[in-house]
Design a protein around this motif. Structure first.
Motif, mmCIF file in Angstrom:
data_model
loop_
_atom_site.group_PDB
_atom_site.id
_atom_site.type_symbol
_atom_site.label_atom_id
_atom_site.label_comp_id
_atom_site.label_asym_id
_atom_site.label_seq_id
_atom_site.Cartn_x
_atom_site.Cartn_y
_atom_site.Cartn_z
ATOM 1 N N VAL A 87 -5.110 -3.115 11.772
ATOM 2 C CA VAL A 87 -4.208 -2.230 11.030
ATOM 3 C C VAL A 87 -5.007 -1.119 10.360
ATOM 4 O O VAL A 87 -6.077 -1.361 9.797
ATOM 5 C CB VAL A 87 -3.402 -3.020 9.972
ATOM 6 C CG1 VAL A 87 -2.511 -2.077 9.160
ATOM 7 C CG2 VAL A 87 -2.556 -4.092 10.647
ATOM 8 N N ASN A 88 -4.485 0.091 10.431
ATOM 9 C CA ASN A 88 -5.151 1.264 9.865
ATOM 10 C C ASN A 88 -5.339 1.120 8.362
ATOM 11 O O ASN A 88 -4.468 0.649 7.645
ATOM 12 C CB ASN A 88 -4.305 2.508 10.180
ATOM 13 C CG ASN A 88 -4.960 3.797 9.720
ATOM 14 O OD1 ASN A 88 -4.927 4.126 8.542
ATOM 15 N ND2 ASN A 88 -5.553 4.517 10.651
ATOM 16 N N GLN A 105 11.310 -6.090 4.632
ATOM 17 C CA GLN A 105 10.462 -5.501 3.608
ATOM 18 C C GLN A 105 10.726 -6.154 2.253
ATOM 19 O O GLN A 105 11.816 -6.677 2.005
ATOM 20 C CB GLN A 105 10.700 -3.996 3.487
ATOM 21 C CG GLN A 105 10.239 -3.181 4.687
ATOM 22 C CD GLN A 105 10.505 -1.697 4.488
ATOM 23 O OE1 GLN A 105 11.542 -1.304 3.948
ATOM 24 N NE2 GLN A 105 9.580 -0.866 4.927
ATOM 25 N N ARG A 114 7.216 0.534 -4.618
ATOM 26 C CA ARG A 114 6.724 0.587 -3.241
ATOM 27 C C ARG A 114 7.404 -0.503 -2.426
ATOM 28 O O ARG A 114 8.070 -1.386 -2.962
ATOM 29 C CB ARG A 114 5.204 0.428 -3.182
ATOM 30 C CG ARG A 114 4.676 -0.980 -3.345
ATOM 31 C CD ARG A 114 3.160 -1.017 -3.131
ATOM 32 N NE ARG A 114 2.638 -2.366 -3.021
ATOM 33 C CZ ARG A 114 2.396 -3.180 -4.043
ATOM 34 N NH1 ARG A 114 2.641 -2.761 -5.278
ATOM 35 N NH2 ARG A 114 1.912 -4.389 -3.850
ATOM 36 N N LYS A 123 -3.534 0.761 2.505
ATOM 37 C CA LYS A 123 -3.515 1.419 1.185
ATOM 38 C C LYS A 123 -2.082 1.550 0.669
ATOM 39 O O LYS A 123 -1.799 1.255 -0.492
ATOM 40 C CB LYS A 123 -4.160 2.801 1.292
ATOM 41 C CG LYS A 123 -3.992 3.681 0.063
ATOM 42 C CD LYS A 123 -4.550 5.076 0.313
ATOM 43 C CE LYS A 123 -4.318 5.994 -0.865
ATOM 44 N NZ LYS A 123 -2.884 6.290 -1.104
ATOM 45 N N ILE A 124 -1.166 1.958 1.539
ATOM 46 C CA ILE A 124 0.234 2.130 1.146
ATOM 47 C C ILE A 124 0.873 0.786 0.814
ATOM 48 O O ILE A 124 1.584 0.648 -0.182
ATOM 49 C CB ILE A 124 1.016 2.835 2.277
ATOM 50 C CG1 ILE A 124 0.503 4.269 2.447
ATOM 51 C CG2 ILE A 124 2.511 2.830 1.982
ATOM 52 C CD1 ILE A 124 1.047 4.975 3.661
ATOM 53 N N LEU A 125 0.586 -0.224 1.634
ATOM 54 C CA LEU A 125 1.169 -1.546 1.412
ATOM 55 C C LEU A 125 0.686 -2.154 0.096
ATOM 56 O O LEU A 125 1.442 -2.834 -0.606
ATOM 57 C CB LEU A 125 0.820 -2.480 2.575
ATOM 58 C CG LEU A 125 1.419 -2.109 3.937
ATOM 59 C CD1 LEU A 125 0.876 -3.038 5.019
ATOM 60 C CD2 LEU A 125 2.942 -2.184 3.898
ATOM 61 N N ILE A 179 -2.653 2.636 6.161
ATOM 62 C CA ILE A 179 -1.425 1.840 6.103
ATOM 63 C C ILE A 179 -1.580 0.729 5.066
ATOM 64 O O ILE A 179 -0.674 0.459 4.258
ATOM 65 C CB ILE A 179 -1.091 1.237 7.472
ATOM 66 C CG1 ILE A 179 -0.857 2.344 8.506
ATOM 67 C CG2 ILE A 179 0.129 0.325 7.381
ATOM 68 C CD1 ILE A 179 0.306 3.245 8.204
ATOM 69 N N THR A 201 6.573 -3.344 0.787
ATOM 70 C CA THR A 201 5.516 -3.983 1.561
ATOM 71 C C THR A 201 6.149 -4.919 2.587
ATOM 72 O O THR A 201 7.374 -4.993 2.711
ATOM 73 C CB THR A 201 4.523 -4.734 0.653
ATOM 74 O OG1 THR A 201 3.410 -5.180 1.438
ATOM 75 C CG2 THR A 201 5.180 -5.930 -0.011
#
Length: 282
Positions: free
Chosen positions: A238-239, A150, A162, A244-246, A242, A164
């Motif tokens: 990929v969802n 990460q 965050r 959005k979070i990355l 997911i 990624t």
């Protein structure tokens, strides 16, 4: 304390990131230069004339003018404690064209054209993790976690942290860069000035040279590589949440935009005109 000093105090008190603070100070200082009088003496009509000038004479985009609007509104309402009238100072309606992206093959060509290891490492990190340009230049060596694979991003947009993705290929490139380019200990991508990280301008300049070497004619920007990251992940299944979070998006609506960039063949979608008619439809 002068007005810009008081503005900085208010921005710090509001919890804005250092990048946002500098942006607000710059845009407000441009407003002050235009008015040619103390900021405490400016009024709504000064703001109206300034925003109109930036749009009509300077030909700035609606998004840029709206950012000036945001900065000056904070100045008036918080720092100067002056009234603000949204009816007399409306935000411009923005046309948001879909961004152009590179194919995965074009990404490979771009990275191959980056002969300089530092440049290749930056481009691979941006595309491999979906970073913003301000995020990649401020990475520290300790932010690369090879155990969890990460990348830790500190104080990003909205003053948020965050994590990624750290791709295996990206890690290999980063290790090669680190071993052969001075083994940096603090900033991952040091700048020319001692103790400073690489500048955004320097990244933009070398990207132009790499694109020319790669013979890519599309108007490539660092942010385009972030768009590519999101779109290619979406195409691989990929969802959206997911992604959005990355990316660090606050709203799913920002991420949903990439649905318009996806190659529909990746989802094996057929038009209803091409679907067979079942017995129940007869």
């Amino acid at each position: 304390m002068d007005i810009l000093g008081k503005l900085l105090f208010d921005l710090e008190l509001s919890g804005f990131s250092n990048v946002t603070q500098n942006n607000y100070l710059y845009h407000v200082s441009q407003f002050a230069k235009y008015c040619k009088k103390p900021l405490q003496d400016t009024d709504i009509e000064d703001v109206r004339r300034f925003l109109h000038y930036m749009r009509r004479s300077k030909k700035l985009s609606a998004g840029t003018v709206n950012y000036y609007h945001t900065c000056i509104k904070f100045l008036f309402e918080v720092t100067l404690e002056k009234p603000w009238n949204d009816k007399k100072l409306p935000r411009l309606r923005e046309h948001k064209p879909l961004p152009e992206i590179l194919s995965r093959e074009e990404i490979d060509v771009l990275l191959d054209a980056a002969i300089n290891l530092k440049h290749k490492a930056i481009l691979a990190t941006v595309y491999g993790g979906g970073l913003r340009i301000s995020e990649v230049v401020r990475l520290k060596v300790k932010d690369i976690d090879s155990k969890t694979m990460q990348i830790f991003i500190r104080e990003s947009k909205g003053n948020k942290d965050r994590r990624t993705l750290l791709s295996e290929k990206n890690l290999m490139i980063l290790r090669e860069y680190w071993k052969n380019c001075g083994k940096p200990m603090d900033w991952l991508f040091p700048g020319e000035k001692p103790g400073a990280h690489m500048t955004v301008t320097a990244v933009r300049n070398f990207l132009k040279r790499v694109c020319k070497a790669a013979k890519i004619t599309k108007p490539v920007t660092i942010h385009m590589l972030r768009h590519c990251f999101a779109t290619h992940l979406l195409e691989s299944g990929v969802n959206l949440f997911i992604i959005k979070i990355l990316l660090g998006h606050s709203s799913i609506s920002s991420t949903s935009r990439y649905l318009h960039l996806v190659n529909q063949n990746a989802f094996n979608i057929k038009s209803p005109l091409d679907l067979p008619i079942g017995d129940n439809d007869a």
